[in-house]
Design an enzyme around this catalytic site. Sequence first.
Site, mmCIF file in Angstrom:
data_model
loop_
_atom_site.group_PDB
_atom_site.id
_atom_site.type_symbol
_atom_site.label_atom_id
_atom_site.label_comp_id
_atom_site.label_asym_id
_atom_site.label_seq_id
_atom_site.Cartn_x
_atom_site.Cartn_y
_atom_site.Cartn_z
ATOM 1 C CG HIS A 518 -2.199 0.632 0.717
ATOM 2 N ND1 HIS A 518 -2.386 1.785 0.026
ATOM 3 C CD2 HIS A 518 -3.614 0.303 1.382
ATOM 4 C CE1 HIS A 518 -3.556 2.222 0.096
ATOM 5 N NE2 HIS A 518 -4.436 1.280 0.704
ATOM 6 C CG ASP A 522 -2.552 4.900 -3.738
ATOM 7 O OD1 ASP A 522 -2.174 4.824 -2.655
ATOM 8 O OD2 ASP A 522 -2.342 6.271 -4.319
#
Length: 545
Positions: A518, A522
Amino acid sequence: MSAAHLLRHSRKLRSLRNAIDCERSGLARYFSTGSGSFAVKENGVEKRIGGARFSQYKQSGKNLETCKVSVGGVNGSSAFRGTLTNRISSGFTGLNGPLSCVRVASARSFSSSADLPPHQEIGMPSLSPTMTEGNIAKWVKKEGDQVSPGEVLCEVETDKATVEMECMEEGYLAKIVQGDGAKEIKVGEIICVTVEEEGDIEKFKDYKPSSSDAPVAPSESKAKSEPAEPKAEEKVPAKAPEPKAPKTEEASRSGDRIFSSPLARKLAEDNNVPLSSVKGTGPDGRILKADIEDYLASATKGGKRETFAASGLDYTDIPNAQIRKVTANRLLASKQTIPHYYLTVDTRVDNLIKLRGELNPQQEASGGKKISINDLVIKAAALALRKVPQCNSSWMNDFIRQYNNVNINVAVQTEHGLFVPVVRDADKKGLGTIGEEVKQLAQRARDNSLKPQDYEGGTFTVSNLGGPFGIKQFCAIINPPQSAILAIGSAEKRVIPGSADGQYEFGSYMSVTMSCDHRVIDGAIGAEFLKAFKGYIENPTTMLL
C-alpha cells in the site's frame, strides 16, 4: 619549478628518490586482474596474496578497494582488485616505516613459515550481497588431486543458489579443512589448502588453521588497524575487575535492594521471574533486560526437554537448508514491514483455452514445446504492467523507483525449497520464447543449479498454485523489494446466464488475487492493473498485437 627539477637538486629528495627506486620498494606488486596476486615480505619471509575466481559470480569494478600506504614518510594509495568480497588484514614491513593494507579484497593467502612449505589458503567467498555464511555442498576434487585453472574444486551452497568454485592456478589439493556437507561456514573462514609441489601434500596431513586465520569482525578489524596504545593502559582494564567483583554483590544486594533497569523489572514481572535468582551483568551488578531474556531462554530450553520426555512424542528434526533459512527470513520481514492488502478478480478463460489449443499444434509442427496457461498468464501480466507501470515499482523510503524493464519472477517449488527464477523483458517476448525459458529455468531450479543471473533483477512475481495443485484461490506474500505479487488459482466451470432470458451456459473462470504494497500501489491503481490483466486474459488475441 617542476617536481623533476626538485628531485635532481634537493639532497634529501634525491636520496628519497633513490630509496623509492631501489629493489626493496617493490614489496607489493599486482600481477593481473584474473589472479589478483602480489608478493610481499614480512620479517624476511616472502608471502604471496591472491584472489580466487568463480565461474558463476564476478564482482564489478566498483568493488575495487583502496588502502593507504606509508613508505619512508611518503603517503600514497594503492588499489588491489579481487573477485571476492571478504577481507583480510595484512601487515607489511617497508623501507623506513610500516607499509600496511588494512582491508584488501582477497580470500586466499600464499604463506611460508618455518613449519610448513609455501601454500595457498582458500577461504569461504562472499558470493552475494546478503551472504554472511555458506555451506559446502560437495567436493569435486579430493585431497591429493592435481588441480588446473578452470577446474571445479567444490560446490558452495550460498543463501540463494549452489555455485561452482573454480581453481585458478595449477597445484595440488593438500588439505580439505571443511568437508562435504559442512554447514554455516563464515565468509573468509578457510575451507582448503593447496600447494605447488606434490611432495608437500603429506606435510599438511595434520594441518589446522590458526586462530589468526579466522574471519575478523569489522569492529575487531578496525581496532587492529589503529596504532597500538601504550602497554600501561592495556593492563588497567585487566586488573580493574578483580577489586570490583566483591563490590558487585554488595552494591546489588545492599539493604536487601536489587538494582535493575526499569525494562528488566517490567519483563521480570510479566514472566514471574524473581530478580534475586538472576545474576546482573550491568554496571555494579545491575540487572539488565538481556539478563532476564537469558534467564527465560535457559528456563524455556529446560522446560521443553521435560515436556517432550513426559509426553513421549515421536518426532524427527529436519535440518533447514540455506535457501529455506533465507526464504523464511525474507518472508517474515515482508509480512512485518510491508503493509499488504489484497484484490481478487474472476476472469473467464474460455477464449484463453481456445487460443492455446490453436497455437500448440503449430508449436509442435515447428519443433517447439507446448504453451501452457501459465505462459499466457505471464505474458498478460507483463503487458498489464506496461499499461499500469505504477505496479512495476519498489519502495525506496525517500522515493518510489519505477522500473522500465518488465522482469517477471516465476515461483517454482522444489525439494530444495522455493525458487523464483526470472523471465526478463517478458513484455517484449513471444509466447514460445517465454514458455521455453520458463521450462529451462524450472528444470535448473529443480536441479539446484540456478545462477545468480537466473533469479536476480525481477520486478514482479507470479505464483501459480491453480494448475499444478488445484488451489481455487490464495493470497501470496510479496517478494521484497517488489511491490506486488499475483496469485493464480485454478479454473473451474460455472453456470452463468445465457444471452436470452431463461437460458444458461457454462463458462470456465479463474480466480486471481493480487497482493499489493500500500505504500506504492493505491487501491485504485491495483484495480486498474487487474482490469488490464483481465482484458488480456478474456481477449487473448490482443496479446498478439
